[in-house]
Design a protein around this motif. Sequence first.
Motif, PDB file in Angstrom:
ATOM      1  N   SER A   1       0.817  -1.216   0.000  1.00 52.94           N
ATOM      2  CA  SER A   1       0.000   0.000   0.000  1.00 52.94           C
ATOM      3  C   SER A   1       0.849   1.263   0.000  1.00 52.94           C
ATOM      4  O   SER A   1       0.378   2.325  -0.406  1.00 52.94           O
ATOM      5  CB  SER A   1      -0.923   0.000   1.222  1.00 52.94           C
ATOM      6  N   ASP A   2       2.094   1.143   0.460  1.00 53.24           N
ATOM      7  CA  ASP A   2       2.988   2.308   0.441  1.00 53.24           C
ATOM      8  C   ASP A   2       4.023   2.238  -0.678  1.00 53.24           C
ATOM      9  O   ASP A   2       5.066   2.873  -0.622  1.00 53.24           O
ATOM     10  CB  ASP A   2       3.678   2.482   1.797  1.00 53.24           C
ATOM     11  N   GLY A   3       3.717   1.444  -1.718  1.00 53.15           N
ATOM     12  CA  GLY A   3       4.475   1.516  -2.955  1.00 53.15           C
ATOM     13  C   GLY A   3       5.775   0.756  -3.035  1.00 53.15           C
ATOM     14  O   GLY A   3       6.651   1.125  -3.825  1.00 53.15           O
ATOM     15  N   VAL A   4       5.928  -0.310  -2.277  1.00 54.09           N
ATOM     16  CA  VAL A   4       7.130  -1.128  -2.350  1.00 54.09           C
ATOM     17  C   VAL A   4       6.789  -2.433  -3.062  1.00 54.09           C
ATOM     18  O   VAL A   4       5.773  -3.071  -2.754  1.00 54.09           O
ATOM     19  CB  VAL A   4       7.707  -1.415  -0.950  1.00 54.09           C
ATOM     20  N   LEU A   5       7.653  -2.831  -4.023  1.00 56.08           N
ATOM     21  CA  LEU A   5       7.416  -4.037  -4.809  1.00 56.08           C
ATOM     22  C   LEU A   5       8.075  -5.255  -4.172  1.00 56.08           C
ATOM     23  O   LEU A   5       9.175  -5.170  -3.618  1.00 56.08           O
ATOM     24  CB  LEU A   5       7.946  -3.854  -6.230  1.00 56.08           C
ATOM     25  N   PHE A   6       7.382  -6.401  -4.287  1.00 56.47           N
ATOM     26  CA  PHE A   6       7.916  -7.670  -3.810  1.00 56.47           C
ATOM     27  C   PHE A   6       7.768  -8.701  -4.930  1.00 56.47           C
ATOM     28  O   PHE A   6       6.662  -8.934  -5.416  1.00 56.47           O
ATOM     29  CB  PHE A   6       7.160  -8.135  -2.565  1.00 56.47           C
ATOM     30  N   ARG A   7       8.893  -9.297  -5.337  1.00 59.50           N
ATOM     31  CA  ARG A   7       8.871 -10.297  -6.403  1.00 59.50           C
ATOM     32  C   ARG A   7       9.031 -11.677  -5.771  1.00 59.50           C
ATOM     33  O   ARG A   7      10.056 -11.987  -5.172  1.00 59.50           O
ATOM     34  CB  ARG A   7       9.987 -10.013  -7.412  1.00 59.50           C
TER      35      ARG A   7
END
Length: 297
Positions: A36-42
Amino acid sequence: MDIPSPSTPVIPPLTPTLSSHSTVNFPNADVTFSSSDGVLFRVHRKNLEVCADGFPPSGFEIPEGEVVSLSETAETLELLFQFMYPKRHPGLDTTPFNVLEPLAEAAEKYQVFPAMNICHIRLRDMVHEHPVEVAVYAAKHDYPFLLSEVAPMMISMPPVDVVRILPANLVLPWTRYVQEWVRVHQDVALKLPFGASLHYGGGLSHANHMPRALQTQRKYDAFEPPSRCSWENCVAIVLQHLGAGIHTLRNLDQAFDMGITREDVERCCDWELSEWRRIIEEAITQIPKFSTFLSFS
């Protein structure tokens, strides 16, 4: 299109970015999530499928390059995704409540089984500091034993605060549960034990109501000078304490505090006070667990 006034700050759109310090960022991953605060997780979809039941299965097509947005923060997802890989999981031993609670909710939401169990255990350790929040969690996610463990602690809280925080479906069961405490308070705690009275010979010693062995010991105790019994004063003090409300049943040490050392209380009074307290404690153990009221809601 609306044109913002000069005094209105212009907030640029949030652009998801990869966290440089994240431990959940695999180059060969086949799905990307955005917090929700704009951090990506792959991450790998196969791991999600094996360790969780709340994400789309691997056979579910997601367009290449598409980012799946989640409502949880990066702090929560960073911990959550670690439970989906074959390595040592976060112990959460020193995790503060404000971090643990959203993690526990996310684990339940996405059915991340390895995280659900440890979050449940850690929240159980925090029931004394956050009884209502833990009770809501336990009721929402069907942990009846945890719910019953927390409920007595909530008796010490202002009723308005408890009702304000509880979900609507728990208000009626909670009211019925509280009524059991009210019954013990009114019918047991505020009544003197059998044989006790405010009028023992106009306030004289009521040693004849003690066990025979204690009567004999008191009669031949050369170190105890004869004196007026202080039972009337003891009763007045305890009733004043207990009369403050049902929350006093959660702290009987304070309710039976005479304000003096126990040695200064007449032995007859000391025995009677102990018996009074024992009767109250026994009645409290007979109060049904909160979870038993849920089936009637």
